[in-house]
Design a protein around this motif. Structure first.
Motif, PDB file in Angstrom:
ATOM      1  N   LEU A  69       0.831  -0.944  -0.115  1.00  0.00           N
ATOM      2  CA  LEU A  69      -0.041  -0.049   0.175  1.00  0.00           C
ATOM      3  C   LEU A  69       0.733   1.270  -0.149  1.00  0.00           C
ATOM      4  N   GLY A  70       2.064   1.006   0.403  1.00  0.00           N
ATOM      5  CA  GLY A  70       3.158   2.512   0.366  1.00  0.00           C
ATOM      6  C   GLY A  70       2.785   3.083   1.588  1.00  0.00           C
ATOM      7  N   THR A  71       1.791   3.149   2.636  1.00  0.00           N
ATOM      8  CA  THR A  71       1.620   3.732   3.949  1.00  0.00           C
ATOM      9  C   THR A  71       0.702   2.703   4.581  1.00  0.00           C
ATOM     10  N   THR A  72       0.776   2.853   5.963  1.00  0.00           N
ATOM     11  CA  THR A  72       0.112   2.124   6.821  1.00  0.00           C
ATOM     12  C   THR A  72      -0.151   3.020   8.200  1.00  0.00           C
ATOM     13  N   ASN A  73      -0.921   2.327   8.995  1.00  0.00           N
ATOM     14  CA  ASN A  73      -1.145   3.291  10.412  1.00  0.00           C
ATOM     15  C   ASN A  73      -0.630   2.454  11.544  1.00  0.00           C
ATOM     16  N   VAL A  74       0.100   2.957  12.428  1.00  0.00           N
ATOM     17  CA  VAL A  74       0.511   2.577  13.530  1.00  0.00           C
ATOM     18  C   VAL A  74       0.263   3.327  14.835  1.00  0.00           C
ATOM     19  N   LEU A  75       0.522   2.818  16.168  1.00  0.00           N
ATOM     20  CA  LEU A  75       0.106   3.598  17.309  1.00  0.00           C
ATOM     21  C   LEU A  75       1.800   4.077  17.620  1.00  0.00           C
ATOM     22  N   ALA A  76       1.674   5.449  18.112  1.00  0.00           N
ATOM     23  CA  ALA A  76       2.901   6.095  18.440  1.00  0.00           C
ATOM     24  C   ALA A  76       2.579   6.974  19.568  1.00  0.00           C
ATOM     25  N   ILE A  98      10.615   5.889  15.925  1.00  0.00           N
ATOM     26  CA  ILE A  98      11.811   4.854  16.642  1.00  0.00           C
ATOM     27  C   ILE A  98      11.016   4.114  17.423  1.00  0.00           C
ATOM     28  N   TYR A  99      11.040   2.680  17.422  1.00  0.00           N
ATOM     29  CA  TYR A  99      10.503   1.791  18.407  1.00  0.00           C
ATOM     30  C   TYR A  99      11.434   1.513  19.467  1.00  0.00           C
ATOM     31  N   GLY A 100      10.815   1.584  20.746  1.00  0.00           N
ATOM     32  CA  GLY A 100      11.268   1.062  21.920  1.00  0.00           C
ATOM     33  C   GLY A 100      12.019   2.097  22.767  1.00  0.00           C
ATOM     34  N   ARG A 101      11.788   3.596  22.558  1.00  0.00           N
ATOM     35  CA  ARG A 101      12.543   4.377  23.320  1.00  0.00           C
ATOM     36  C   ARG A 101      12.052   4.425  24.740  1.00  0.00           C
ATOM     37  N   TYR A 102      13.226   4.589  25.765  1.00  0.00           N
ATOM     38  CA  TYR A 102      13.000   4.746  27.200  1.00  0.00           C
ATOM     39  C   TYR A 102      12.235   3.335  27.565  1.00  0.00           C
ATOM     40  N   GLY A 103      12.677   2.155  27.162  1.00  0.00           N
ATOM     41  CA  GLY A 103      12.427   0.899  27.450  1.00  0.00           C
ATOM     42  C   GLY A 103      10.978   0.628  27.397  1.00  0.00           C
ATOM     43  N   THR A 104      10.280   1.169  26.532  1.00  0.00           N
ATOM     44  CA  THR A 104       8.913   0.740  26.404  1.00  0.00           C
ATOM     45  C   THR A 104       8.911   0.025  25.132  1.00  0.00           C
ATOM     46  N   ASP A 105       7.530  -0.490  24.720  1.00  0.00           N
ATOM     47  CA  ASP A 105       7.381  -1.415  23.574  1.00  0.00           C
ATOM     48  C   ASP A 105       6.509  -0.840  22.471  1.00  0.00           C
ATOM     49  N   ILE A 106       6.779   0.395  22.166  1.00  0.00           N
ATOM     50  CA  ILE A 106       5.913   1.290  21.456  1.00  0.00           C
ATOM     51  C   ILE A 106       6.797   2.036  20.405  1.00  0.00           C
ATOM     52  N   TYR A 107       6.007   2.674  19.292  1.00  0.00           N
ATOM     53  CA  TYR A 107       6.677   3.779  18.540  1.00  0.00           C
ATOM     54  C   TYR A 107       6.732   5.018  19.122  1.00  0.00           C
ATOM     55  N   TRP A 108       7.849   5.923  18.971  1.00  0.00           N
ATOM     56  CA  TRP A 108       7.852   7.000  19.251  1.00  0.00           C
ATOM     57  C   TRP A 108       8.048   8.066  18.178  1.00  0.00           C
ATOM     58  N   ILE A 109       7.578   9.039  18.321  1.00  0.00           N
ATOM     59  CA  ILE A 109       7.590  10.252  17.090  1.00  0.00           C
ATOM     60  C   ILE A 109       8.657  11.147  17.370  1.00  0.00           C
ATOM     61  N   GLU A 110       9.769  11.373  16.619  1.00  0.00           N
ATOM     62  CA  GLU A 110      11.007  12.416  16.986  1.00  0.00           C
ATOM     63  C   GLU A 110      11.317  13.277  15.795  1.00  0.00           C
ATOM     64  N   GLU A 111      11.647  14.434  16.097  1.00  0.00           N
ATOM     65  CA  GLU A 111      11.974  15.209  14.736  1.00  0.00           C
ATOM     66  C   GLU A 111      13.356  15.527  14.583  1.00  0.00           C
ATOM     67  N   VAL A 112      13.876  15.214  13.100  1.00  0.00           N
ATOM     68  CA  VAL A 112      15.117  15.302  12.866  1.00  0.00           C
ATOM     69  C   VAL A 112      15.683  16.622  12.712  1.00  0.00           C
ATOM     70  N   VAL A 113      16.826  16.471  13.355  1.00  0.00           N
ATOM     71  CA  VAL A 113      17.519  17.866  13.723  1.00  0.00           C
ATOM     72  C   VAL A 113      18.530  18.100  12.717  1.00  0.00           C
ATOM     73  N   GLU A 114      19.373  17.053  12.605  1.00  0.00           N
ATOM     74  CA  GLU A 114      20.410  17.070  11.784  1.00  0.00           C
ATOM     75  C   GLU A 114      20.762  15.527  11.370  1.00  0.00           C
ATOM     76  N   ILE A 115      21.232  15.561   9.790  1.00  0.00           N
ATOM     77  CA  ILE A 115      21.453  14.073   9.228  1.00  0.00           C
ATOM     78  C   ILE A 115      22.872  14.059   9.020  1.00  0.00           C
ATOM     79  N   ARG A 116      23.517  13.057   9.617  1.00  0.00           N
ATOM     80  CA  ARG A 116      25.201  12.661   9.409  1.00  0.00           C
ATOM     81  C   ARG A 116      25.091  11.362   8.655  1.00  0.00           C
ATOM     82  N   ASP A 117      24.671  11.311   7.462  1.00  0.00           N
ATOM     83  CA  ASP A 117      24.739   9.937   6.674  1.00  0.00           C
ATOM     84  C   ASP A 117      26.238   9.489   6.592  1.00  0.00           C
ATOM     85  N   SER A 118      27.176  10.301   6.773  1.00  0.00           N
ATOM     86  CA  SER A 118      28.583   9.717   6.522  1.00  0.00           C
ATOM     87  C   SER A 118      28.903   8.971   7.468  1.00  0.00           C
ATOM     88  N   ILE A 119      28.521   8.998   8.876  1.00  0.00           N
ATOM     89  CA  ILE A 119      28.698   8.171   9.890  1.00  0.00           C
ATOM     90  C   ILE A 119      27.475   7.615  10.395  1.00  0.00           C
TER      91      ILE A 119
END
Length: 200
Positions: free
Chosen positions: A70-77, A111-132
């Protein structure tokens, strides 16, 4: 020279005119047309219901909740606009598959499992360092996290609509069975009251 009709042809034409001008026959023809139209509309809805059932069945039978098809789907976050010391609230969101080339600073990722949980967390991208192979992300706009690109699961698109919520609920077995049963019941009631011929 004008062509004249034979006696048989004249009688046949008069009979046709009588049939089409008879108000009782016209009424019966109209009723027949209405019945045919009702049946056509009903069976169109049946086909749509079957297609909808197949669509909501994809996440049950395909890996990754059908996102590859489908290209997209729905999750709980967990949304990134709440305080961490409060009780965590979640919401259903629309996501797409993560591809680094689609990612820009300011995008939200899951991102899944932040802070010892078993759920997705939404975070904002501040910087992309793809070289590392790293991203700098933030959950609340204050605390910054260094995240491996390999740990990113999805890219956030938007909050789910009402229909997206129904789709998410239907993506587990119990929800799917309830949804299919409700559709079958509604169609059965419509068929019983409006489509099926009454027996005399």
């Amino acid at each position: 020279m004008a062509e004249y009709l034979s006696t048989e042809e004249l009688l046949a034409q008069l009979a046709r005119q009588k049939v089409t001008s008879d108000p009782h026959i016209q009424k019966k023809i109209k009723k027949l047309n209405i019945k045919i139209n009702k049946k056509a509309i009903f069976w169109s809805f049946v086909v749509l219901a079957i297609l909808h059932t197949l669509l909501i069945a994809i996440p049950l039978i395909m890996p990754n909740r059908g996102i590859n098809i489908l290209g997209t789907t729905n999750v709980l976050a967990v949304p990134n606009n709440q305080e961490l010391d409060e009780e965590l609230n979640t919401k259903i969101v629309v996501i797409k598959k993560f591809k680094l080339q689609d990612l820009e600073v300011g995008d939200n990722i899951l991102i899944y499992g932040r802070y010892g949980t078993d759920i997705y967390w939404i975070e904002e991208v501040v910087e992309i360092r793809d070289s590392i192979n790293e991203l700098e992300t933030t959950f609340d706009g204050f605390i910054s996290n260094t995240t491996s690109i390999d740990d990113v699961d999805f890219i956030y698109i938007k909050d789910a609509s009402f229909f997206g919520t129904i789709y998410y609920v239907s993506s587990n077995l119990r929800g799917f069975l309830v949804m299919a049963s409700v559709q079958g019941l509604i169609l059965s009631i419509i068929y019983g009251f409006y489509i099926k011929e009454n027996k005399k």
